[in-house]
Design a protein around this motif. Structure first.
Motif, PDB file in Angstrom:
ATOM      1  N   SER A 100       0.834  -1.201   0.000  1.00  0.00           N
ATOM      2  CA  SER A 100       0.000   0.000   0.000  1.00  0.00           C
ATOM      3  C   SER A 100       0.868   1.250   0.000  1.00  0.00           C
ATOM      4  O   SER A 100       2.051   1.220   0.380  1.00  0.00           O
ATOM      5  CB  SER A 100      -0.912   0.007   1.234  1.00  0.00           C
ATOM      6  N   ALA A 101       0.257   2.355  -0.415  1.00  0.00           N
ATOM      7  CA  ALA A 101       0.997   3.623  -0.465  1.00  0.00           C
ATOM      8  C   ALA A 101       1.421   4.065   0.925  1.00  0.00           C
ATOM      9  O   ALA A 101       2.545   4.560   1.120  1.00  0.00           O
ATOM     10  CB  ALA A 101       0.124   4.692  -1.130  1.00  0.00           C
ATOM     11  N   SER A 102       0.533   3.879   1.920  1.00  0.00           N
ATOM     12  CA  SER A 102       0.850   4.339   3.272  1.00  0.00           C
ATOM     13  C   SER A 102       1.982   3.516   3.883  1.00  0.00           C
ATOM     14  O   SER A 102       2.882   4.061   4.532  1.00  0.00           O
ATOM     15  CB  SER A 102      -0.394   4.274   4.158  1.00  0.00           C
ATOM     16  N   PHE A 103       1.947   2.192   3.667  1.00  0.00           N
ATOM     17  CA  PHE A 103       3.006   1.357   4.232  1.00  0.00           C
ATOM     18  C   PHE A 103       4.321   1.582   3.502  1.00  0.00           C
ATOM     19  O   PHE A 103       5.400   1.569   4.109  1.00  0.00           O
ATOM     20  CB  PHE A 103       2.607  -0.114   4.171  1.00  0.00           C
ATOM     21  N   SER A 104       4.246   1.810   2.208  1.00  0.00           N
ATOM     22  CA  SER A 104       5.463   2.124   1.450  1.00  0.00           C
ATOM     23  C   SER A 104       6.097   3.411   1.950  1.00  0.00           C
ATOM     24  O   SER A 104       7.329   3.500   2.078  1.00  0.00           O
ATOM     25  CB  SER A 104       5.135   2.247  -0.037  1.00  0.00           C
ATOM     26  N   ALA A 105       5.257   4.396   2.259  1.00  0.00           N
ATOM     27  CA  ALA A 105       5.771   5.667   2.773  1.00  0.00           C
ATOM     28  C   ALA A 105       6.451   5.466   4.117  1.00  0.00           C
ATOM     29  O   ALA A 105       7.500   6.059   4.395  1.00  0.00           O
ATOM     30  CB  ALA A 105       4.629   6.681   2.888  1.00  0.00           C
ATOM     31  N   LEU A 106       5.847   4.625   4.973  1.00  0.00           N
ATOM     32  CA  LEU A 106       6.455   4.345   6.276  1.00  0.00           C
ATOM     33  C   LEU A 106       7.796   3.651   6.103  1.00  0.00           C
ATOM     34  O   LEU A 106       8.784   4.012   6.750  1.00  0.00           O
ATOM     35  CB  LEU A 106       5.510   3.478   7.109  1.00  0.00           C
ATOM     36  N   MET A 107       7.871   2.664   5.218  1.00  0.00           N
ATOM     37  CA  MET A 107       9.119   1.941   5.009  1.00  0.00           C
ATOM     38  C   MET A 107      10.214   2.868   4.469  1.00  0.00           C
ATOM     39  O   MET A 107      11.378   2.766   4.863  1.00  0.00           O
ATOM     40  CB  MET A 107       8.893   0.775   4.047  1.00  0.00           C
ATOM     41  N   LYS A 108       9.834   3.773   3.572  1.00  0.00           N
ATOM     42  CA  LYS A 108      10.828   4.708   3.035  1.00  0.00           C
ATOM     43  C   LYS A 108      11.324   5.656   4.127  1.00  0.00           C
ATOM     44  O   LYS A 108      12.503   6.021   4.159  1.00  0.00           O
ATOM     45  CB  LYS A 108      10.218   5.487   1.873  1.00  0.00           C
ATOM     46  N   GLU A 109      10.405   6.044   5.010  1.00  0.00           N
ATOM     47  CA  GLU A 109      10.796   6.900   6.135  1.00  0.00           C
ATOM     48  C   GLU A 109      11.777   6.171   7.046  1.00  0.00           C
ATOM     49  O   GLU A 109      12.807   6.740   7.459  1.00  0.00           O
ATOM     50  CB  GLU A 109       9.545   7.299   6.917  1.00  0.00           C
ATOM     51  N   LEU A 110      11.491   4.900   7.349  1.00  0.00           N
ATOM     52  CA  LEU A 110      12.382   4.118   8.205  1.00  0.00           C
ATOM     53  C   LEU A 110      13.697   3.808   7.502  1.00  0.00           C
ATOM     54  O   LEU A 110      14.750   3.724   8.145  1.00  0.00           O
ATOM     55  CB  LEU A 110      11.695   2.819   8.631  1.00  0.00           C
ATOM     56  N   GLU A 111      13.647   3.668   6.170  1.00  0.00           N
ATOM     57  CA  GLU A 111      14.880   3.440   5.405  1.00  0.00           C
ATOM     58  C   GLU A 111      15.773   4.669   5.479  1.00  0.00           C
ATOM     59  O   GLU A 111      17.006   4.549   5.617  1.00  0.00           O
ATOM     60  CB  GLU A 111      14.528   3.109   3.957  1.00  0.00           C
ATOM     61  N   THR A 112      15.175   5.845   5.414  1.00  0.00           N
ATOM     62  CA  THR A 112      15.952   7.084   5.532  1.00  0.00           C
ATOM     63  C   THR A 112      16.628   7.169   6.895  1.00  0.00           C
ATOM     64  O   THR A 112      17.760   7.658   7.011  1.00  0.00           O
ATOM     65  CB  THR A 112      15.032   8.299   5.324  1.00  0.00           C
ATOM     66  N   GLU A 113      15.945   6.678   7.923  1.00  0.00           N
ATOM     67  CA  GLU A 113      16.508   6.691   9.278  1.00  0.00           C
ATOM     68  C   GLU A 113      17.526   5.586   9.506  1.00  0.00           C
ATOM     69  O   GLU A 113      18.172   5.531  10.561  1.00  0.00           O
ATOM     70  CB  GLU A 113      15.396   6.553  10.316  1.00  0.00           C
ATOM     71  N   GLY A 114      17.660   4.697   8.531  1.00  0.00           N
ATOM     72  CA  GLY A 114      18.600   3.596   8.679  1.00  0.00           C
ATOM     73  C   GLY A 114      18.073   2.432   9.499  1.00  0.00           C
ATOM     74  O   GLY A 114      18.849   1.567   9.931  1.00  0.00           O
ATOM     75  N   LEU A 115      16.744   2.364   9.699  1.00  0.00           N
ATOM     76  CA  LEU A 115      16.156   1.312  10.515  1.00  0.00           C
ATOM     77  C   LEU A 115      15.782   0.075   9.698  1.00  0.00           C
ATOM     78  O   LEU A 115      15.695  -1.031  10.236  1.00  0.00           O
ATOM     79  CB  LEU A 115      14.912   1.840  11.243  1.00  0.00           C
ATOM     80  N   VAL A 116      15.539   0.259   8.406  1.00  0.00           N
ATOM     81  CA  VAL A 116      15.254  -0.873   7.523  1.00  0.00           C
ATOM     82  C   VAL A 116      16.071  -0.713   6.250  1.00  0.00           C
ATOM     83  O   VAL A 116      16.598   0.365   5.960  1.00  0.00           O
ATOM     84  CB  VAL A 116      13.742  -0.969   7.161  1.00  0.00           C
ATOM     85  N   LYS A 117      16.147  -1.786   5.491  1.00  0.00           N
ATOM     86  CA  LYS A 117      16.819  -1.743   4.199  1.00  0.00           C
ATOM     87  C   LYS A 117      16.101  -2.696   3.256  1.00  0.00           C
ATOM     88  O   LYS A 117      15.448  -3.653   3.688  1.00  0.00           O
ATOM     89  CB  LYS A 117      18.293  -2.131   4.336  1.00  0.00           C
ATOM     90  N   GLN A 118      16.185  -2.408   1.966  1.00  0.00           N
ATOM     91  CA  GLN A 118      15.533  -3.262   0.993  1.00  0.00           C
ATOM     92  C   GLN A 118      16.256  -4.606   0.916  1.00  0.00           C
ATOM     93  O   GLN A 118      17.473  -4.689   1.052  1.00  0.00           O
ATOM     94  CB  GLN A 118      15.500  -2.593  -0.379  1.00  0.00           C
ATOM     95  N   TRP A 119      15.466  -5.637   0.702  1.00  0.00           N
ATOM     96  CA  TRP A 119      15.990  -6.998   0.637  1.00  0.00           C
ATOM     97  C   TRP A 119      15.772  -7.538  -0.774  1.00  0.00           C
ATOM     98  O   TRP A 119      14.669  -7.949  -1.130  1.00  0.00           O
ATOM     99  CB  TRP A 119      15.266  -7.872   1.667  1.00  0.00           C
ATOM    100  N   PRO A 120      16.804  -7.539  -1.603  1.00  0.00           N
ATOM    101  CA  PRO A 120      16.644  -7.906  -3.014  1.00  0.00           C
ATOM    102  C   PRO A 120      16.702  -9.417  -3.247  1.00  0.00           C
ATOM    103  O   PRO A 120      17.307  -9.886  -4.212  1.00  0.00           O
ATOM    104  CB  PRO A 120      17.834  -7.202  -3.674  1.00  0.00           C
ATOM    105  N   ALA A 121      16.083 -10.188  -2.380  1.00  0.00           N
ATOM    106  CA  ALA A 121      16.125 -11.638  -2.514  1.00  0.00           C
ATOM    107  C   ALA A 121      15.151 -12.117  -3.592  1.00  0.00           C
ATOM    108  O   ALA A 121      14.163 -11.447  -3.905  1.00  0.00           O
ATOM    109  CB  ALA A 121      15.789 -12.293  -1.182  1.00  0.00           C
TER     110      ALA A 121
END
Length: 232
Positions: A95-116
């Motif tokens: 969803s757009a809202s969850f994607s926005a949250l993940m991008k926000e956390l990625e900017t903070e260095g709390l998550v990262k994309q997993w290209p598996a």
């Protein structure tokens, strides 16, 4: 008065994502601030408490975890410093809202994309890609980091067990009362209750609540096989 059950959430580490909302009274979107108890500190409960707070309501989240919230999206640190995830191995942003949250956390260095490359094996056939275009994320230091980020600024009370028998009662003045253990706070009356658990736990928690239609939906029997030779 409101009672809401959130259950069946499989957004993490699965190829399905859904949240079943079951209102037993008017929705919690009215302008008058409400005090709401959220039972369950997994992703569903934290997301619900976060949204209620954004709408101007007071939300208190009760979680059984002794150390941190997260439910199936929690992590622990083993002796020696290794981080181990309890259940969810990755999160898929749809969803757009969850994607926005993940991008926000990625900017903070709390998550990262997993290209598996995730595939499904069925009947010995060739591997079939699953969600080939989906964006998957993992916690930079365990999946529990996602839950910790959602819990920021929320009133989350750890190691609190609401008993399944008589833990939730509806009072004559229209308020809900939670039977809480000592140390969980004396403010145990709420305008509304949200149960962010699986159907089995939700059915037990509402055992003393007169909502027959809801109980018929939540009641589940577990067995090694389907009755009468049925198929899924």
């Amino acid at each position: 008065s409101h009672l809401l059950c959130l259950f069946g959430q499989r957004a993490f580490g699965s190829n399905k994502s859904y949240m079943h909302l079951m209102p037993l009274a008017p929705a919690l979107t009215q302008s008058t601030p409400q005090r709401t108890a959220v039972i369950g500190g997994g992703i569903a409960g934290l997301a619900c408490a976060r949204r209620l707070q954004q709408l101007g309501h007071e939300a208190v989240c009760f979680d059984t975890g002794k150390h941190a919230p997260g439910g199936r999206c929690s992590s622990r640190t083993w002796p020696g410093g290794a981080t181990v995830d309890h259940a969810a191995q990755y999160a898929t942003a749809r969803s757009a809202s969850f994607s926005a949250l993940m991008k926000e956390l990625e900017t903070e260095g709390l998550v990262k994309q997993w290209p598996a490359r995730v595939v499904a094996l069925e009947g010995g056939a060739a591997a079939v890609p699953v969600e080939g275009d989906a964006v998957r994320y993992v916690g930079a230091d365990g999946m529990g980091g996602i839950a910790a980020a959602l819990a920021r600024g929320l009133d989350v009370r750890q190691d609190v067990w609401v008993p399944p028998n008589g833990g939730i009662t509806y009072e004559s003045d229209g308020m809900w009362r939670l039977r809480l253990p000592s140390g969980a706070g004396d403010d145990c009356r709420f305008d509304a209750v949200v149960i962010a658990h699986n159907g089995k736990c939700a059915e037990r928690l509402t055992s003393s609540v007169p909502a027959r239609d809801v109980h018929s939906l939540l009641r589940t029997r577990f067995a090694a096989s389907l009755p009468g030779g049925g198929r899924e």
